[in-house]
Design a protein around this motif. Sequence first.
Motif, PDB file in Angstrom:
ATOM      1  N   MET A  93       0.830  -1.203   0.000  1.00 17.85           N
ATOM      2  CA  MET A  93       0.000   0.000   0.000  1.00 17.85           C
ATOM      3  C   MET A  93       0.865   1.253   0.000  1.00 17.85           C
ATOM      4  SD  MET A  93      -3.407  -0.531   0.333  1.00 17.85           S
ATOM      5  CE  MET A  93      -3.997   0.766   1.407  1.00 17.85           C
ATOM      6  N   THR A  94       0.503   2.238  -0.822  1.00 13.71           N
ATOM      7  CA  THR A  94       1.258   3.487  -0.870  1.00 13.71           C
ATOM      8  C   THR A  94       1.297   4.174   0.483  1.00 13.71           C
ATOM      9  OG1 THR A  94       0.575   3.772  -3.166  1.00 13.71           O
ATOM     10  CG2 THR A  94       1.447   5.703  -2.044  1.00 13.71           C
ATOM     11  N   MET A  95       0.226   4.095   1.241  1.00 12.07           N
ATOM     12  CA  MET A  95       0.210   4.720   2.562  1.00 12.07           C
ATOM     13  C   MET A  95       1.202   4.049   3.514  1.00 12.07           C
ATOM     14  SD  MET A  95      -3.768   5.683   3.179  1.00 12.07           S
ATOM     15  CE  MET A  95      -4.507   7.035   2.275  1.00 12.07           C
ATOM     16  N   ASP A  96       1.345   2.740   3.394  1.00  9.45           N
ATOM     17  CA  ASP A  96       2.359   2.047   4.194  1.00  9.45           C
ATOM     18  C   ASP A  96       3.750   2.546   3.826  1.00  9.45           C
ATOM     19  OD1 ASP A  96       0.263   0.623   5.216  1.00  9.45           O
ATOM     20  OD2 ASP A  96       0.781  -1.279   4.269  1.00  9.45           O
ATOM     21  N   VAL A  97       3.952   2.807   2.536  1.00 11.32           N
ATOM     22  CA  VAL A  97       5.246   3.306   2.061  1.00 11.32           C
ATOM     23  C   VAL A  97       5.555   4.656   2.709  1.00 11.32           C
ATOM     24  CG1 VAL A  97       6.570   4.055   0.050  1.00 11.32           C
ATOM     25  CG2 VAL A  97       5.013   2.100  -0.134  1.00 11.32           C
ATOM     26  N   LEU A  98       4.613   5.583   2.644  1.00  9.46           N
ATOM     27  CA  LEU A  98       4.826   6.902   3.225  1.00  9.46           C
ATOM     28  C   LEU A  98       5.041   6.831   4.728  1.00  9.46           C
ATOM     29  CD1 LEU A  98       2.245   8.824   1.074  1.00  9.46           C
ATOM     30  CD2 LEU A  98       4.578   9.624   1.457  1.00  9.46           C
ATOM     31  N   ALA A  99       4.277   5.987   5.399  1.00  9.04           N
ATOM     32  CA  ALA A  99       4.427   5.857   6.845  1.00  9.04           C
ATOM     33  C   ALA A  99       5.805   5.349   7.217  1.00  9.04           C
ATOM     34  CB  ALA A  99       3.345   4.922   7.396  1.00  9.04           C
ATOM     35  N   HIS A 100       6.363   4.449   6.415  1.00  9.68           N
ATOM     36  CA  HIS A 100       7.676   3.891   6.723  1.00  9.68           C
ATOM     37  C   HIS A 100       8.820   4.883   6.492  1.00  9.68           C
ATOM     38  CE1 HIS A 100       5.758  -0.008   7.262  1.00  9.68           C
ATOM     39  NE2 HIS A 100       6.906  -0.438   7.748  1.00  9.68           N
ATOM     40  N   ASN A 101       8.521   6.074   5.967  1.00  6.12           N
ATOM     41  CA  ASN A 101       9.523   7.141   5.982  1.00  6.12           C
ATOM     42  C   ASN A 101       9.832   7.577   7.410  1.00  6.12           C
ATOM     43  OD1 ASN A 101       9.629   7.231   3.198  1.00  6.12           O
ATOM     44  ND2 ASN A 101       8.441   9.114   2.986  1.00  6.12           N
ATOM     45  N   PHE A 102       8.903   7.298   8.323  1.00 12.13           N
ATOM     46  CA  PHE A 102       8.980   7.815   9.679  1.00 12.13           C
ATOM     47  C   PHE A 102       9.264   6.694  10.689  1.00 12.13           C
ATOM     48  CE2 PHE A 102       6.698  10.765   7.110  1.00 12.13           C
ATOM     49  CZ  PHE A 102       7.147  12.013   7.527  1.00 12.13           C
ATOM     50  N   TRP A 103      10.348   6.007  10.441  1.00 10.55           N
ATOM     51  CA  TRP A 103      10.792   4.900  11.289  1.00 10.55           C
ATOM     52  C   TRP A 103      11.068   5.410  12.704  1.00 10.55           C
ATOM     53  CZ3 TRP A 103      10.526   0.049   9.621  1.00 10.55           C
ATOM     54  CH2 TRP A 103      11.205  -0.960  10.289  1.00 10.55           C
ATOM     55  N   GLN A 104      10.469   4.765  13.697  1.00  9.36           N
ATOM     56  CA  GLN A 104      10.646   5.102  15.114  1.00  9.36           C
ATOM     57  C   GLN A 104      10.215   6.541  15.424  1.00  9.36           C
ATOM     58  OE1 GLN A 104      14.762   4.024  15.966  1.00  9.36           O
ATOM     59  NE2 GLN A 104      14.150   1.938  16.449  1.00  9.36           N
ATOM     60  N   TRP A 105       9.222   7.007  14.731  1.00  6.77           N
ATOM     61  CA  TRP A 105       8.699   8.378  14.899  1.00  6.77           C
ATOM     62  C   TRP A 105       7.748   8.429  16.090  1.00  6.77           C
ATOM     63  CZ3 TRP A 105      10.570  12.295  12.021  1.00  6.77           C
ATOM     64  CH2 TRP A 105       9.888  13.516  12.015  1.00  6.77           C
ATOM     65  N   GLU A 106       7.760   9.542  16.809  1.00 11.57           N
ATOM     66  CA  GLU A 106       6.845   9.725  17.933  1.00 11.57           C
ATOM     67  C   GLU A 106       5.619  10.516  17.474  1.00 11.57           C
ATOM     68  OE1 GLU A 106       8.605  11.362  21.390  1.00 11.57           O
ATOM     69  OE2 GLU A 106      10.168   9.822  21.550  1.00 11.57           O
ATOM     70  N   GLY A 107       4.454  10.092  17.948  1.00 16.44           N
ATOM     71  CA  GLY A 107       3.223  10.771  17.580  1.00 16.44           C
ATOM     72  C   GLY A 107       2.516  10.098  16.422  1.00 16.44           C
ATOM     73  N   LEU A 108       1.373  10.638  16.075  1.00 19.89           N
ATOM     74  CA  LEU A 108       0.542  10.076  15.014  1.00 19.89           C
ATOM     75  C   LEU A 108       1.048  10.545  13.649  1.00 19.89           C
ATOM     76  CD1 LEU A 108      -2.078   8.326  14.807  1.00 19.89           C
ATOM     77  CD2 LEU A 108      -3.341  10.485  14.620  1.00 19.89           C
ATOM     78  N   ILE A 109       1.027   9.651  12.680  1.00 19.44           N
ATOM     79  CA  ILE A 109       1.412   9.977  11.308  1.00 19.44           C
ATOM     80  C   ILE A 109       0.157   9.925  10.446  1.00 19.44           C
ATOM     81  CG2 ILE A 109       2.845   9.338   9.331  1.00 19.44           C
ATOM     82  CD1 ILE A 109       4.563   7.774  11.484  1.00 19.44           C
ATOM     83  N   ALA A 110      -0.215  11.049   9.870  1.00 16.12           N
ATOM     84  CA  ALA A 110      -1.406  11.128   9.020  1.00 16.12           C
ATOM     85  C   ALA A 110      -0.968  11.192   7.569  1.00 16.12           C
ATOM     86  CB  ALA A 110      -2.243  12.346   9.376  1.00 16.12           C
ATOM     87  N   VAL A 111      -1.267  10.142   6.825  1.00 14.43           N
ATOM     88  CA  VAL A 111      -0.909  10.085   5.413  1.00 14.43           C
ATOM     89  C   VAL A 111      -2.112  10.535   4.588  1.00 14.43           C
ATOM     90  CG1 VAL A 111      -0.173   8.615   3.517  1.00 14.43           C
ATOM     91  CG2 VAL A 111       0.704   8.202   5.823  1.00 14.43           C
TER      92      VAL A 111
END
Length: 260
Positions: A93-111
């Motif tokens: 999924m493209t959204m999974d791809v974008l989210a994985h830019n933020f490895w070990q990120w704190e907080g919510l990631i809204a794609v």
Amino acid sequence: MYLGIETSSAVSSVALMDTTKLVGELTVQAGLTHSEQLVPHIELLMQQSGVAKSDIEGIAVSIGPGSFTGLRIGLGTAKALAYAWQVPLLGVMTMDVLAHNFWQWEGLIAVMIDAQKKNVYEGLYRWEDNQMRCVQEPTVKVRTDALTTLGELKEPVTVVGDGIIKVAATVSDFGTNLTVGPTTMRIPRASSLLLAALPRFLRQEPDEALTVAPYYIRRSEAEVVWDAKHPELAAQMKGQEPTVVVTEAAPALSDEVPHA
């Protein structure tokens, strides 16, 4: 060695990764069409990285949501190469791809991916238990409504994706907890695609190549217009597979990619 292909937006990105490191990546936003640059980019990356087609153990490709044309080109190319090289194919999924830019990120990631007409495809992610988790499946929302809801949350939210390009400068107006991801991290990258895909490759859980299809969430504008012009035929075809889903293989490209 694994090949990643990301063409769900205006960004063309290809990457090579093994189980321990990123071997190479080529990511371009040059305004060219994917049909012009995808295969040459794969060829160049493999040549520069010293990787032969016999080194490739699997291919991962972005399946959307995103650009209808871009997804067709990327998936058609990935299917052709997987068939020619006899390697597993995995759709991500493209959204999974974008989210994985933020490895070990704190907080919510809204794609947020552009869905046209002031709408976005929105998915929410969070880094938990040493992995990226999807906490809201992709859904279509009005962009301002989505941002307003996120701005009411009591935690930091990082917004990424081409769905916020037009309002990036004013995202914080919807809530002081909202920030736009860094420029290099707000676009889908093939390296992040491979990060998302690697666990499934290692578990030997690839998709069946012939069944991998773009994930559009909703129908294309062309199909909506066609249905409006042909209501009787549209009624007869209701429930059938969307015509925009790729079922044909792209022309064989094995001879265009360097041999061992």
